[in-house]
Design a protein around this motif. Structure first.
Motif, short mmCIF file in Angstrom:
data_model
loop_
_atom_site.label_atom_id
_atom_site.label_comp_id
_atom_site.label_asym_id
_atom_site.label_seq_id
_atom_site.Cartn_x
_atom_site.Cartn_y
_atom_site.Cartn_z
N TYR A 184 23.99 -2.82 14.52
CA TYR A 184 24.40 -3.81 13.52
C TYR A 184 23.41 -4.96 13.41
N LEU A 185 22.94 -5.46 14.54
CA LEU A 185 22.06 -6.62 14.58
C LEU A 185 20.91 -6.34 15.53
N ARG A 186 19.69 -6.56 15.03
CA ARG A 186 18.50 -6.30 15.82
C ARG A 186 17.58 -7.51 15.81
N ALA A 187 16.93 -7.75 16.94
CA ALA A 187 15.92 -8.81 17.02
C ALA A 187 14.55 -8.16 17.13
N SER A 188 13.57 -8.79 16.52
CA SER A 188 12.20 -8.30 16.64
C SER A 188 11.63 -8.72 18.00
N LYS A 189 10.52 -8.12 18.36
CA LYS A 189 9.81 -8.59 19.55
C LYS A 189 9.26 -9.98 19.22
N PRO A 190 9.12 -10.83 20.22
CA PRO A 190 8.67 -12.20 19.96
C PRO A 190 7.23 -12.25 19.44
N ARG A 191 7.00 -13.16 18.49
CA ARG A 191 5.65 -13.45 18.00
C ARG A 191 5.23 -14.77 18.65
N ILE A 192 4.12 -14.74 19.33
CA ILE A 192 3.65 -15.95 20.00
C ILE A 192 2.43 -16.46 19.25
N GLY A 193 2.52 -17.71 18.80
CA GLY A 193 1.43 -18.31 18.05
C GLY A 193 1.27 -19.77 18.44
N LYS A 194 0.50 -20.47 17.63
CA LYS A 194 0.23 -21.89 17.93
C LYS A 194 1.17 -22.78 17.21
N GLU A 214 12.89 -20.38 26.91
CA GLU A 214 11.69 -19.54 26.73
C GLU A 214 11.96 -18.11 27.17
N GLU A 215 12.57 -17.93 28.30
CA GLU A 215 12.91 -16.59 28.77
C GLU A 215 13.91 -15.94 27.81
N PHE A 216 14.84 -16.73 27.30
CA PHE A 216 15.85 -16.24 26.36
C PHE A 216 15.19 -15.68 25.11
N ILE A 217 14.32 -16.45 24.46
CA ILE A 217 13.72 -16.00 23.21
C ILE A 217 12.78 -14.81 23.43
N LYS A 218 12.10 -14.77 24.55
CA LYS A 218 11.19 -13.66 24.84
C LYS A 218 11.93 -12.35 25.10
N ASN A 219 13.21 -12.42 25.45
CA ASN A 219 13.99 -11.22 25.76
C ASN A 219 15.05 -10.89 24.73
N LEU A 220 15.10 -11.61 23.63
CA LEU A 220 16.13 -11.35 22.63
C LEU A 220 16.11 -9.92 22.10
N TYR A 221 14.92 -9.36 21.93
CA TYR A 221 14.84 -8.00 21.40
C TYR A 221 15.48 -6.98 22.35
#
Length: 83
Positions: A73-83, A59-66
């Protein structure tokens, strides 16, 4: 559910190449067009001089990927949190 999009940057254009999601228990891929990108993204990231591992802290990993993937070369978006 938390999702993050990954974009490959080519000549100032962004092309979505992957979507990683976290369902509360595990990380998974919805789309991945390139096995090399999947391998790169599965490595730990370093945020504020702290290593975050996808298998130990998903969870911490995916929330901080951006923060870990904001390069030219490679970019991550900010996390989208949904249901």
């Amino acid at each position: 559910m938390i999702e993050v999009d990954f974009y490959e940057i080519i000549k100032d254009k962004q092309q979505k190449v992957a979507v990683m999601s976290f369902d509360g228990e595990k990380l998974s891929w919805k789309i991945c067009k390139d096995k090399n990108i999947e391998d790169i993204i599965n490595d730990e990231i370093i945020v504020d001089e702290k290593e975050i591992y996808p298998d130990k802290q998903p969870e911490e990993f995916i929330k901080n990927l951006y923060k870990g993937y904001s390069g030219t070369y490679l970019r991550a978006s900010k996390p989208r949190i949904g249901k």
